[in-house]
Scaffold this motif. Structure first.
Motif, PDB file in Angstrom:
ATOM      1  N   LYS A 159     -38.541   6.214 111.142  1.00 49.40           N
ATOM      2  CA  LYS A 159     -37.591   7.180 110.594  1.00 49.40           C
ATOM      3  C   LYS A 159     -37.373   8.368 111.523  1.00 49.40           C
ATOM      4  O   LYS A 159     -36.248   8.817 111.694  1.00 49.40           O
ATOM      5  N   LEU A 160     -38.451   8.892 112.124  1.00 48.40           N
ATOM      6  CA  LEU A 160     -38.312  10.080 112.961  1.00 48.40           C
ATOM      7  C   LEU A 160     -38.223   9.778 114.453  1.00 48.40           C
ATOM      8  O   LEU A 160     -37.896  10.661 115.237  1.00 48.40           O
TER       9      LEU A 160
ATOM     10  N   VAL B 111     -34.554   9.721 105.640  1.00 46.42           N
ATOM     11  CA  VAL B 111     -35.351  10.951 105.613  1.00 46.42           C
ATOM     12  C   VAL B 111     -34.766  11.872 104.554  1.00 46.42           C
ATOM     13  O   VAL B 111     -33.552  12.076 104.486  1.00 46.42           O
TER      14      VAL B 111
ATOM     15  N   ALA C 146     -47.729   5.971 107.014  1.00 44.53           N
ATOM     16  CA  ALA C 146     -47.395   7.160 107.800  1.00 44.53           C
ATOM     17  C   ALA C 146     -46.859   6.749 109.175  1.00 44.53           C
ATOM     18  O   ALA C 146     -45.882   7.321 109.668  1.00 44.53           O
TER      19      ALA C 146
ATOM     20  N   PHE D 269     -43.266   5.653 108.848  1.00 37.16           N
ATOM     21  CA  PHE D 269     -42.368   6.793 108.647  1.00 37.16           C
ATOM     22  C   PHE D 269     -42.114   7.521 109.962  1.00 37.16           C
ATOM     23  O   PHE D 269     -40.969   7.774 110.341  1.00 37.16           O
ATOM     24  N   TYR D 270     -43.181   7.871 110.660  1.00 37.84           N
ATOM     25  CA  TYR D 270     -43.026   8.688 111.871  1.00 37.84           C
ATOM     26  C   TYR D 270     -42.395   7.927 113.031  1.00 37.84           C
ATOM     27  O   TYR D 270     -41.679   8.523 113.830  1.00 37.84           O
TER      28      TYR D 270
ATOM     29  N   GLU E 201     -38.504  16.530 104.479  1.00 40.50           N
ATOM     30  CA  GLU E 201     -39.875  16.218 104.076  1.00 40.50           C
ATOM     31  C   GLU E 201     -40.292  14.863 104.621  1.00 40.50           C
ATOM     32  O   GLU E 201     -39.464  13.961 104.767  1.00 40.50           O
ATOM     33  N   ASP E 202     -41.609  14.724 104.846  1.00 43.50           N
ATOM     34  CA  ASP E 202     -42.138  13.398 105.145  1.00 43.50           C
ATOM     35  C   ASP E 202     -42.463  12.700 103.836  1.00 43.50           C
ATOM     36  O   ASP E 202     -42.174  13.210 102.745  1.00 43.50           O
TER      37      ASP E 202
END
Length: 133
Positions: free
Chosen positions: A25-26, A100, A18, A21-22, A118-119
């Protein structure tokens, strides 16, 4: 009286994946990362320049087994959050380029431009560039 929203919790199956990803990617930054002796982990991320922190919460070590199972069953079922951007096209293309998954194409609506993504667990988020009123 209530003063401010400080944290929101997002249930995750794996804190490390997680976090990747955060942040990668974000574009969030890691804020807190504390590991306890019992294996639990207090892990938060946030957008640069914004106070609110998202707790990436793996309930496995924090709660009794029955409660942890209920929380894990809720992974990917969070209510949709809305993330605003002032440059929709660049943000959309950057996030897509980072892998993403968008579940809707960009669409112009009365209140701006939006697309849903979406995550890694299936939680849905709305990318929004508000219309100038």
């Amino acid at each position: 009286m209530l003063k401010r929203l400080a944290h929101v919790t997002l249930y995750v199956r794996d804190c490390e994946e997680a976090l990747v990803f955060y942040t990668e990617k974000l574009g969030f930054e890691k804020r807190m990362d504390s590991r306890m002796d019992d294996g639990s982990r207090w892990l938060t991320v946030g957008l640069p320049g914004q106070e609110v922190e998202i707790v990436l919460h793996d309930p496995t070590h924090w709660h009794r087994e029955e409660i942890a199972r209920e929380m894990l069953a809720a992974v990917g079922k969070n209510p949709m959050w809305v993330w605003e951007t002032d440059d929709f096209s660049t943000t959309y293309e950057t996030l897509r380029g980072r892998g993403v998954k968008f579940v809707s194409e960009p669409v112009e609506v009365i209140y701006g431009m939006e697309a849903i993504f979406e995550d890694l667990y299936g939680n849905r988020f709305l990318l929004l560039s508000p219309a100038s009123l």
